[in-house]
Structures are given as C-alpha cells and as structure tokens.
Design a protein around this motif. Sequence first.
Motif, PDB file in Angstrom:
ATOM      1  N   GLU A 152       0.802  -1.248  -0.030  1.00  0.00           N
ATOM      2  CA  GLU A 152      -0.022  -0.098  -0.028  1.00  0.00           C
ATOM      3  C   GLU A 152       0.863   1.175   0.000  1.00  0.00           C
ATOM      4  O   GLU A 152       0.618   2.234  -0.703  1.00  0.00           O
ATOM      5  CB  GLU A 152      -1.047  -0.107   1.359  1.00  0.00           C
ATOM      6  N   ALA A 153       2.139   1.316   0.846  1.00  0.00           N
ATOM      7  CA  ALA A 153       2.802   2.377   0.887  1.00  0.00           C
ATOM      8  C   ALA A 153       3.458   2.671  -0.621  1.00  0.00           C
ATOM      9  O   ALA A 153       3.885   3.581  -1.029  1.00  0.00           O
ATOM     10  CB  ALA A 153       4.067   2.268   1.773  1.00  0.00           C
ATOM     11  N   GLU A 154       3.866   1.611  -1.157  1.00  0.00           N
ATOM     12  CA  GLU A 154       4.626   1.536  -2.357  1.00  0.00           C
ATOM     13  C   GLU A 154       3.525   2.047  -3.762  1.00  0.00           C
ATOM     14  O   GLU A 154       4.006   3.047  -4.390  1.00  0.00           O
ATOM     15  CB  GLU A 154       5.010   0.287  -3.171  1.00  0.00           C
ATOM     16  N   VAL A 155       2.236   1.747  -3.449  1.00  0.00           N
ATOM     17  CA  VAL A 155       1.212   2.137  -4.455  1.00  0.00           C
ATOM     18  C   VAL A 155       1.073   3.877  -4.096  1.00  0.00           C
ATOM     19  O   VAL A 155       0.974   4.376  -5.215  1.00  0.00           O
ATOM     20  CB  VAL A 155       0.016   1.223  -4.209  1.00  0.00           C
ATOM     21  N   GLN A 156       1.076   4.053  -2.956  1.00  0.00           N
ATOM     22  CA  GLN A 156       0.792   5.592  -2.694  1.00  0.00           C
ATOM     23  C   GLN A 156       1.974   6.385  -3.378  1.00  0.00           C
ATOM     24  O   GLN A 156       1.573   7.316  -3.777  1.00  0.00           O
ATOM     25  CB  GLN A 156       0.777   5.850  -1.013  1.00  0.00           C
ATOM     26  N   LEU A 157       3.353   5.730  -3.048  1.00  0.00           N
ATOM     27  CA  LEU A 157       4.459   6.535  -3.799  1.00  0.00           C
ATOM     28  C   LEU A 157       4.230   6.614  -5.259  1.00  0.00           C
ATOM     29  O   LEU A 157       4.371   7.614  -5.807  1.00  0.00           O
ATOM     30  CB  LEU A 157       5.763   5.721  -3.260  1.00  0.00           C
ATOM     31  N   LEU A 158       3.835   5.755  -5.931  1.00  0.00           N
ATOM     32  CA  LEU A 158       3.553   5.453  -7.290  1.00  0.00           C
ATOM     33  C   LEU A 158       2.493   6.252  -7.790  1.00  0.00           C
ATOM     34  O   LEU A 158       2.488   7.020  -8.711  1.00  0.00           O
ATOM     35  CB  LEU A 158       3.250   3.879  -7.803  1.00  0.00           C
ATOM     36  N   VAL A 159       1.461   6.472  -7.067  1.00  0.00           N
ATOM     37  CA  VAL A 159       0.492   7.483  -7.264  1.00  0.00           C
ATOM     38  C   VAL A 159       0.823   8.917  -7.387  1.00  0.00           C
ATOM     39  O   VAL A 159       0.431   9.759  -8.130  1.00  0.00           O
ATOM     40  CB  VAL A 159      -0.958   7.296  -6.341  1.00  0.00           C
TER      41      VAL A 159
END
Length: 143
Positions: free
Chosen positions: A103-110
């Motif tokens: 989830e943290a990685e996806v937030q960064l990518l967003v």
Amino acid sequence: MINVEQIENLNPAIPVELVEKAAQTALIHQNAPPNAELTIVLSNDAQLQELNLQWMGIDAPTDVLSFPSDETDPETASPYLGDILISVEYAARQAASAGHAVEAEVQLLVIHGVLHLLGHDHAETEEKARMWAAQAEILRKLG
C-alpha cells in the motif's frame, strides 16, 4: 474528480480510498486546480508491459506510466490532467524488496504519477531533485 479503476482479480487488492487520498494530497500540495480530473488504473505487469512497449519502446513491465493531457471537459470546464497506470504486481515486488507494505508503494507510485501529470520530470539531475523532494513532502503529509 479522481477516477480509480481496477482490473478484475487484482492481487493484492488495494483500497480505492488509499489511492484517492494519495492523489488528492499530491494535487493539493502542487496547487492543482480544485476541479482537476484524472484517472488512475490499478493494473498488472502484462498491461504495463504492453503499454511500455507501445509508448516507450521498452519490452518489459514497469511500475507506473503517466499519460498527461491538457484537455478540458466541455460540460464542466474541468481540466483533465491525464491517466496514470500502475502495475500492482510490480509494486508488490518493489515493496517486498524495500521492506515496506505494498500500500505504501502504491501511494508513492500514485504521487509519482500525479507529479508527472503536473509537469514534473526526472530526466535531469535538478529536475529529479525537485521531484523527489516533492514526493517526500507529500508522503510526509500522508503520514
């Protein structure tokens, strides 16, 4: 408005609210127009590889692709910033490698994708430093 789409059987599933919050925080941080619209698609390696080959000439999956737009919705006069596609499979591997939650990685990518839609780039050292600093500030705001 932030439109979030997910392909069927996405694994792992990512909460839409998490994606929307990351995008909204990035838009506010960058002083984007409050009525700006964009679309975020949570997808897989196969689709990102296909698009990466089509648009970047690279026959390999990638974590995120951004497609900026400068269109305006004729009915609402809202600016359409563009589309962001994220491979959740790729993000899961990166998260595991970095030792944090997917989830943290996806937030960064967003956030990374939103910054690209707003004109940021990381091709040059100076640009990269500005973009990475903005990402870090936005991530801090998210907690």
